[in-house]
Design a protein around this motif. Sequence first.
Motif, PDB file in Angstrom:
ATOM      1  N   CYS A 210      -6.169  -1.650  -6.016  1.00  7.32           N
ATOM      2  CA  CYS A 210      -7.156  -1.005  -5.160  1.00  7.32           C
ATOM      3  C   CYS A 210      -6.842   0.488  -5.058  1.00  7.32           C
ATOM      4  O   CYS A 210      -5.762   0.866  -4.604  1.00  7.32           O
ATOM      5  CB  CYS A 210      -7.142  -1.623  -3.760  1.00  7.32           C
ATOM      6  SG  CYS A 210      -7.318  -3.425  -3.766  1.00  7.32           S
ATOM      7  N   TYR A 211      -7.792   1.315  -5.472  1.00  8.95           N
ATOM      8  CA  TYR A 211      -7.589   2.765  -5.472  1.00  8.95           C
ATOM      9  C   TYR A 211      -8.551   3.414  -4.478  1.00  8.95           C
ATOM     10  O   TYR A 211      -9.763   3.219  -4.563  1.00  8.95           O
ATOM     11  CB  TYR A 211      -7.833   3.341  -6.863  1.00  8.95           C
ATOM     12  CG  TYR A 211      -6.995   2.705  -7.943  1.00  8.95           C
ATOM     13  CD1 TYR A 211      -5.670   3.111  -8.160  1.00  8.95           C
ATOM     14  CD2 TYR A 211      -7.525   1.698  -8.747  1.00  8.95           C
ATOM     15  CE1 TYR A 211      -4.905   2.526  -9.148  1.00  8.95           C
ATOM     16  CE2 TYR A 211      -6.753   1.110  -9.751  1.00  8.95           C
ATOM     17  CZ  TYR A 211      -5.446   1.522  -9.940  1.00  8.95           C
ATOM     18  OH  TYR A 211      -4.681   0.944 -10.920  1.00  8.95           O
ATOM     19  N   GLN A 212      -8.007   4.195  -3.553  1.00 10.54           N
ATOM     20  CA  GLN A 212      -8.851   4.886  -2.580  1.00 10.54           C
ATOM     21  C   GLN A 212      -9.013   6.348  -2.970  1.00 10.54           C
ATOM     22  O   GLN A 212      -8.056   7.028  -3.299  1.00 10.54           O
ATOM     23  CB  GLN A 212      -8.255   4.807  -1.171  1.00 10.54           C
ATOM     24  CG  GLN A 212      -9.133   5.506  -0.128  1.00 10.54           C
ATOM     25  CD  GLN A 212      -8.683   5.257   1.288  1.00 10.54           C
ATOM     26  OE1 GLN A 212      -8.362   4.121   1.649  1.00 10.54           O
ATOM     27  NE2 GLN A 212      -8.643   6.296   2.112  1.00 10.54           N
TER      28      GLN A 212
ATOM     29  N   PHE B 201     -14.792   7.742   2.392  1.00 14.11           N
ATOM     30  CA  PHE B 201     -13.978   7.450   1.216  1.00 14.11           C
ATOM     31  C   PHE B 201     -14.557   6.239   0.497  1.00 14.11           C
ATOM     32  O   PHE B 201     -15.439   5.539   1.018  1.00 14.11           O
ATOM     33  CB  PHE B 201     -12.524   7.199   1.614  1.00 14.11           C
ATOM     34  CG  PHE B 201     -12.317   6.033   2.547  1.00 14.11           C
ATOM     35  CD1 PHE B 201     -12.080   4.758   2.052  1.00 14.11           C
ATOM     36  CD2 PHE B 201     -12.357   6.208   3.926  1.00 14.11           C
ATOM     37  CE1 PHE B 201     -11.892   3.679   2.911  1.00 14.11           C
ATOM     38  CE2 PHE B 201     -12.170   5.146   4.792  1.00 14.11           C
ATOM     39  CZ  PHE B 201     -11.933   3.878   4.284  1.00 14.11           C
TER      40      PHE B 201
ATOM     41  N   THR C  35       0.853  -1.196   0.000  1.00 15.42           N
ATOM     42  CA  THR C  35       0.000   0.000   0.000  1.00 15.42           C
ATOM     43  C   THR C  35       0.880   1.235   0.000  1.00 15.42           C
ATOM     44  O   THR C  35       1.838   1.321   0.778  1.00 15.42           O
ATOM     45  CB  THR C  35      -0.913   0.033   1.241  1.00 15.42           C
ATOM     46  OG1 THR C  35      -1.708  -1.154   1.261  1.00 15.42           O
ATOM     47  CG2 THR C  35      -1.822   1.254   1.212  1.00 15.42           C
TER      48      THR C  35
ATOM     49  N   ILE D 256     -13.366   2.815  -2.157  1.00 13.87           N
ATOM     50  CA  ILE D 256     -12.270   2.002  -2.685  1.00 13.87           C
ATOM     51  C   ILE D 256     -12.767   1.241  -3.905  1.00 13.87           C
ATOM     52  O   ILE D 256     -13.791   0.545  -3.854  1.00 13.87           O
ATOM     53  CB  ILE D 256     -11.739   1.012  -1.635  1.00 13.87           C
ATOM     54  CG1 ILE D 256     -11.046   1.765  -0.498  1.00 13.87           C
ATOM     55  CG2 ILE D 256     -10.766   0.023  -2.284  1.00 13.87           C
ATOM     56  CD1 ILE D 256     -10.472   0.859   0.583  1.00 13.87           C
TER      57      ILE D 256
ATOM     58  N   GLU E 152     -11.423  10.117  -2.034  1.00 16.92           N
ATOM     59  CA  GLU E 152     -12.169  10.795  -0.978  1.00 16.92           C
ATOM     60  C   GLU E 152     -13.636  10.935  -1.346  1.00 16.92           C
ATOM     61  O   GLU E 152     -13.978  11.237  -2.494  1.00 16.92           O
ATOM     62  CB  GLU E 152     -11.563  12.170  -0.722  1.00 16.92           C
ATOM     63  CG  GLU E 152     -12.201  12.929   0.434  1.00 16.92           C
ATOM     64  CD  GLU E 152     -11.539  14.266   0.680  1.00 16.92           C
ATOM     65  OE1 GLU E 152     -11.929  14.947   1.639  1.00 16.92           O
ATOM     66  OE2 GLU E 152     -10.629  14.634  -0.092  1.00 16.92           O
TER      67      GLU E 152
ATOM     68  N   CYS F 118      -6.715  -5.749   1.356  1.00 18.08           N
ATOM     69  CA  CYS F 118      -6.490  -4.440   0.734  1.00 18.08           C
ATOM     70  C   CYS F 118      -6.360  -3.377   1.827  1.00 18.08           C
ATOM     71  O   CYS F 118      -7.229  -2.510   1.977  1.00 18.08           O
ATOM     72  CB  CYS F 118      -7.630  -4.111  -0.220  1.00 18.08           C
ATOM     73  SG  CYS F 118      -7.473  -2.504  -1.030  1.00 18.08           S
TER      74      CYS F 118
ATOM     75  N   THR G 131      -5.358  -0.034   3.839  1.00 17.29           N
ATOM     76  CA  THR G 131      -5.056   1.355   3.503  1.00 17.29           C
ATOM     77  C   THR G 131      -4.785   2.129   4.792  1.00 17.29           C
ATOM     78  O   THR G 131      -5.180   1.704   5.879  1.00 17.29           O
ATOM     79  CB  THR G 131      -6.215   2.029   2.736  1.00 17.29           C
ATOM     80  OG1 THR G 131      -7.407   1.972   3.539  1.00 17.29           O
ATOM     81  CG2 THR G 131      -6.453   1.343   1.398  1.00 17.29           C
TER      82      THR G 131
ATOM     83  N   LYS H  52     -11.704  -1.614  -6.600  1.00 15.11           N
ATOM     84  CA  LYS H  52     -10.768  -2.691  -6.889  1.00 15.11           C
ATOM     85  C   LYS H  52     -10.926  -3.080  -8.354  1.00 15.11           C
ATOM     86  O   LYS H  52     -12.039  -3.319  -8.824  1.00 15.11           O
ATOM     87  CB  LYS H  52     -11.034  -3.907  -6.002  1.00 15.11           C
ATOM     88  CG  LYS H  52     -10.795  -3.661  -4.525  1.00 15.11           C
ATOM     89  CD  LYS H  52     -11.092  -4.910  -3.697  1.00 15.11           C
ATOM     90  CE  LYS H  52     -10.969  -4.614  -2.216  1.00 15.11           C
ATOM     91  NZ  LYS H  52     -11.308  -5.800  -1.387  1.00 15.11           N
TER      92      LYS H  52
ATOM     93  N   ASN I  57     -18.233   2.020  -0.601  1.00 13.70           N
ATOM     94  CA  ASN I  57     -18.130   3.263   0.160  1.00 13.70           C
ATOM     95  C   ASN I  57     -17.903   2.965   1.639  1.00 13.70           C
ATOM     96  O   ASN I  57     -18.426   1.973   2.169  1.00 13.70           O
ATOM     97  CB  ASN I  57     -19.427   4.080   0.026  1.00 13.70           C
ATOM     98  CG  ASN I  57     -19.580   4.694  -1.354  1.00 13.70           C
ATOM     99  OD1 ASN I  57     -18.672   5.338  -1.859  1.00 13.70           O
ATOM    100  ND2 ASN I  57     -20.748   4.492  -1.959  1.00 13.70           N
TER     101      ASN I  57
END
Length: 223
Positions: free
Chosen positions: A182-184, A163, A113, A165, A186, A212, A214, A167, A155
Amino acid sequence: MDFLNNLISGIIGGIVVLLIQQFIEYRKKHKEEQKNRMIGKTVFKFLDKNFLYNYEPGKISIEKIFTDFGAPYQKNKGTDDNERTLCFYKYIFENAKVEFTTYENESEILSVTLFAYYDKKNPLICLFFPSEEEEYLGKAKINDSIIENEVSFENFSSPRDSFAIIKSRNVSYPTIKHLFFCYQIEGNFETIHDAKDQLIQQVCITQLSSICPTFSIWETFHG
């Protein structure tokens, strides 16, 4: 005689100035070394922009991480969906925070991460699918490829943070088809399409969709 006296005076003056400069530099260096030796003071390193390419999960061991980066500043444990014990190793660098995950008593890195703001002098590439143009974390945004290759979209909300995420997984490329991206971002969104062009805050590359990790909002603050 006047010329000789002036020459000697000039030489002596130059030597004195040089000695003063060396003394000042010595004192400055000594103070900096003393400052770095203070309890709680850590000298951080910078991660290379290709960090995510060079430390891909499944291709590196935790022993290599220890060799390259030393001991983590924090180590935690948790469990996966099958109650297997996970170990989380956290590192702080000048331009990023990183977390590595392994199973307990095993060497293979399961996930990596990366959290980072955009640093003009020391940027870090946010890993996309091979067909996409590279972009730096802190500037990279959710694009069509991420949305089209979605595995899950979720969510998360709390009184202090919200936030989402996303995938994604792209099986078209043999070299990465075993990895989940995996992209987080806001905020919360009704659909994944509403998340397009949102700024990616952190990315996790993992071998298992169930793993995943974060960084929390409190952990992402760093100098």
